[in-house]
Write a protein that holds these residues in place. Structure first.
Motif, mmCIF file in Angstrom:
data_model
loop_
_atom_site.group_PDB
_atom_site.id
_atom_site.type_symbol
_atom_site.label_atom_id
_atom_site.label_comp_id
_atom_site.label_asym_id
_atom_site.label_seq_id
_atom_site.Cartn_x
_atom_site.Cartn_y
_atom_site.Cartn_z
ATOM 1 N N ILE A 3 0.849 -1.191 0.000
ATOM 2 C CA ILE A 3 0.000 0.000 0.000
ATOM 3 C C ILE A 3 0.882 1.237 0.000
ATOM 4 N N SER A 4 0.319 2.336 -0.477
ATOM 5 C CA SER A 4 1.140 3.521 -0.678
ATOM 6 C C SER A 4 0.592 4.756 0.021
ATOM 7 N N CYS A 5 1.458 5.743 0.133
ATOM 8 C CA CYS A 5 1.165 7.013 0.798
ATOM 9 C C CYS A 5 1.894 8.099 0.025
ATOM 10 N N GLU A 6 1.168 8.867 -0.777
ATOM 11 C CA GLU A 6 1.794 9.888 -1.619
ATOM 12 C C GLU A 6 1.740 11.248 -0.943
ATOM 13 N N ALA A 7 2.896 11.869 -0.822
ATOM 14 C CA ALA A 7 3.007 13.163 -0.160
ATOM 15 C C ALA A 7 3.017 14.300 -1.173
ATOM 16 N N SER A 8 2.460 15.432 -0.772
ATOM 17 C CA SER A 8 2.506 16.613 -1.617
ATOM 18 C C SER A 8 2.480 17.863 -0.755
ATOM 19 N N GLY A 9 2.981 18.954 -1.300
ATOM 20 C CA GLY A 9 2.918 20.233 -0.616
ATOM 21 C C GLY A 9 4.070 20.529 0.319
ATOM 22 N N TYR A 10 5.066 19.647 0.389
ATOM 23 C CA TYR A 10 6.226 19.889 1.255
ATOM 24 C C TYR A 10 7.408 19.076 0.716
ATOM 25 N N SER A 11 8.575 19.294 1.320
ATOM 26 C CA SER A 11 9.775 18.571 0.913
ATOM 27 C C SER A 11 9.768 17.159 1.492
ATOM 28 N N PHE A 12 9.450 16.200 0.651
ATOM 29 C CA PHE A 12 9.252 14.809 1.095
ATOM 30 C C PHE A 12 10.484 14.253 1.803
ATOM 31 N N THR A 13 11.659 14.646 1.344
ATOM 32 C CA THR A 13 12.885 14.046 1.881
ATOM 33 C C THR A 13 13.298 14.606 3.234
ATOM 34 N N SER A 14 12.590 15.612 3.727
ATOM 35 C CA SER A 14 12.992 16.268 4.975
ATOM 36 C C SER A 14 12.162 15.842 6.186
ATOM 37 N N TYR A 15 11.203 14.988 5.993
ATOM 38 C CA TYR A 15 10.313 14.573 7.076
ATOM 39 C C TYR A 15 10.241 13.046 7.140
ATOM 40 N N TRP A 16 10.179 12.504 8.351
ATOM 41 C CA TRP A 16 9.924 11.092 8.526
ATOM 42 C C TRP A 16 8.465 10.790 8.168
ATOM 43 N N ILE A 17 8.236 9.560 7.677
ATOM 44 C CA ILE A 17 6.874 9.065 7.471
ATOM 45 C C ILE A 17 6.701 7.794 8.293
ATOM 46 N N GLY A 18 5.731 7.801 9.190
ATOM 47 C CA GLY A 18 5.445 6.642 10.006
ATOM 48 C C GLY A 18 4.195 5.912 9.530
ATOM 49 N N TRP A 19 4.081 4.660 9.950
ATOM 50 C CA TRP A 19 2.879 3.862 9.666
ATOM 51 C C TRP A 19 2.266 3.423 10.990
ATOM 52 N N VAL A 20 0.956 3.520 11.069
ATOM 53 C CA VAL A 20 0.212 3.221 12.288
ATOM 54 C C VAL A 20 -0.932 2.268 11.951
ATOM 55 N N ARG A 21 -1.065 1.220 12.735
ATOM 56 C CA ARG A 21 -2.139 0.245 12.526
ATOM 57 C C ARG A 21 -3.274 0.501 13.505
ATOM 58 N N GLN A 22 -4.483 0.319 13.041
ATOM 59 C CA GLN A 22 -5.663 0.363 13.901
ATOM 60 C C GLN A 22 -6.541 -0.827 13.557
ATOM 61 N N MET A 23 -6.508 -1.826 14.412
ATOM 62 C CA MET A 23 -7.324 -3.014 14.215
ATOM 63 C C MET A 23 -8.778 -2.671 14.523
ATOM 64 N N PRO A 24 -9.711 -3.452 14.011
ATOM 65 C CA PRO A 24 -11.133 -3.109 14.166
ATOM 66 C C PRO A 24 -11.530 -2.840 15.612
ATOM 67 N N GLY A 25 -12.041 -1.669 15.864
ATOM 68 C CA GLY A 25 -12.520 -1.289 17.181
ATOM 69 C C GLY A 25 -11.438 -1.055 18.219
ATOM 70 N N LYS A 26 -10.183 -0.993 17.789
ATOM 71 C CA LYS A 26 -9.068 -0.872 18.735
ATOM 72 C C LYS A 26 -8.340 0.460 18.590
ATOM 73 N N GLY A 27 -7.267 0.605 19.377
ATOM 74 C CA GLY A 27 -6.497 1.832 19.384
ATOM 75 C C GLY A 27 -5.394 1.848 18.337
ATOM 76 N N LEU A 28 -4.500 2.815 18.491
ATOM 77 C CA LEU A 28 -3.433 3.063 17.532
ATOM 78 C C LEU A 28 -2.149 2.348 17.943
ATOM 79 N N GLU A 29 -1.492 1.719 16.960
ATOM 80 C CA GLU A 29 -0.212 1.037 17.199
ATOM 81 C C GLU A 29 0.793 1.533 16.166
ATOM 82 N N TRP A 30 1.903 2.066 16.638
ATOM 83 C CA TRP A 30 2.961 2.476 15.725
ATOM 84 C C TRP A 30 3.709 1.242 15.221
#
Lengths: 107, 119
Positions: free
Chosen positions: B20-47
């Motif tokens: 799966i993908s995440c396309e960035a726009s409007g800023y310098s892509f190479t200057s910021y970290w990109i994290g991924w977070v999972r949210q299982m059904p009905g549950k909280g956030l997991e980095w």
């Protein structure tokens, strides 16, 4: 790893009331690395507070964060209908990002 | 406008691969970290992990190490999360989120990608 424990699990209040949400860390953490988010149903989380007490751009001043060491608080001074959501605290440390389990703020 | 736009919902069978993908726009892509977070059904956030597109430095939460691969293609300002063999327990919403330099939260989030794994 640091564990963040949020309380209460669910908070039932009415518009106009004050909400106080707690986030407790399993060990002392730097307030610079503590953030708060809320998430409305069907939406992505939104950053509210970073560095424990600094509001993110566009966040109304009814939201405030405080705390240090192991105890942190998010306060919403006068609840608006759009504030009813799930709230998460998050910490960064040792290259890890940890979220609390969330507090559901409901009417 | 700064934004992260994620790819659409996926329905897969156990054992299949997925990216799966995440396309960035409007800023310098190479200057910021990109994290991924999972949210299982009905549950909280997991980095899950994070990548720095500037040099592809990648970090994983231990429980996700070896289970997923996070990467970034700076030529097209896109970050990726991939699985080689999906399990039913991978069913969740996956969010990408931007982490600015010198700042330890996630300030911009993608809209989420729903992944359903079912036989």
């Amino acid at each position: 790893d640091i564990v963040l424990t949020q309380s209460p699990g669910t908070l039932s209040l009415s518009p106009g009331e004050r909400a106080t949400l707690s986030c407790r860390a399993s060990q002392r953490v730097s307030s610079s690395y503590l953030a708060w988010y809320h998430q409305k149903p069907g939406q992505a989380p939104r950053l509210l507070i970073y560095g424990a007490s600094t509001r993110a751009p566009g966040i109304p001043d009814r939201f405030s964060g405080s705390g240090s060491g192991t105890d942190f608080t998010l306060t919403i001074s006068r609840l608006e209908p759009e504030d009813f959501a799930v709230y998460y605290c998050q910490h960064y440390g040792s290259s890890l990002y940890t979220f609390g389990q969330g507090t559901k703020l409901e009417i | 406008e700064v934004q992260l736009v994620q790819s659409g919902a996926e329905v897969k069978k156990p054992g299949e691969s997925l990216k799966i993908s995440c396309e960035a726009s409007g800023y310098s892509f190479t200057s910021y970290w990109i994290g991924w977070v999972r949210q299982m059904p009905g549950k909280g956030l997991e980095w899950m992990g994070i990548v720095y597109p500037g040099d592809s430095d990648t970090r994983y939460r231990s429980s996700f190490q070896g289970q997923v691969t996070i990467s970034a293609d700076k030529s097209i300002s896109t970050a990726y999360l991939q699985w080689s063999s999906l399990k039913a327990s991978d069913t969740a919403i996956y969010y990408c989120a931007r982490r600015p330099p010198g700042f330890y939260g996630f300030d911009i989030w993608g809209q989420g990608t729903t992944v359903t794994v079912s036989s």
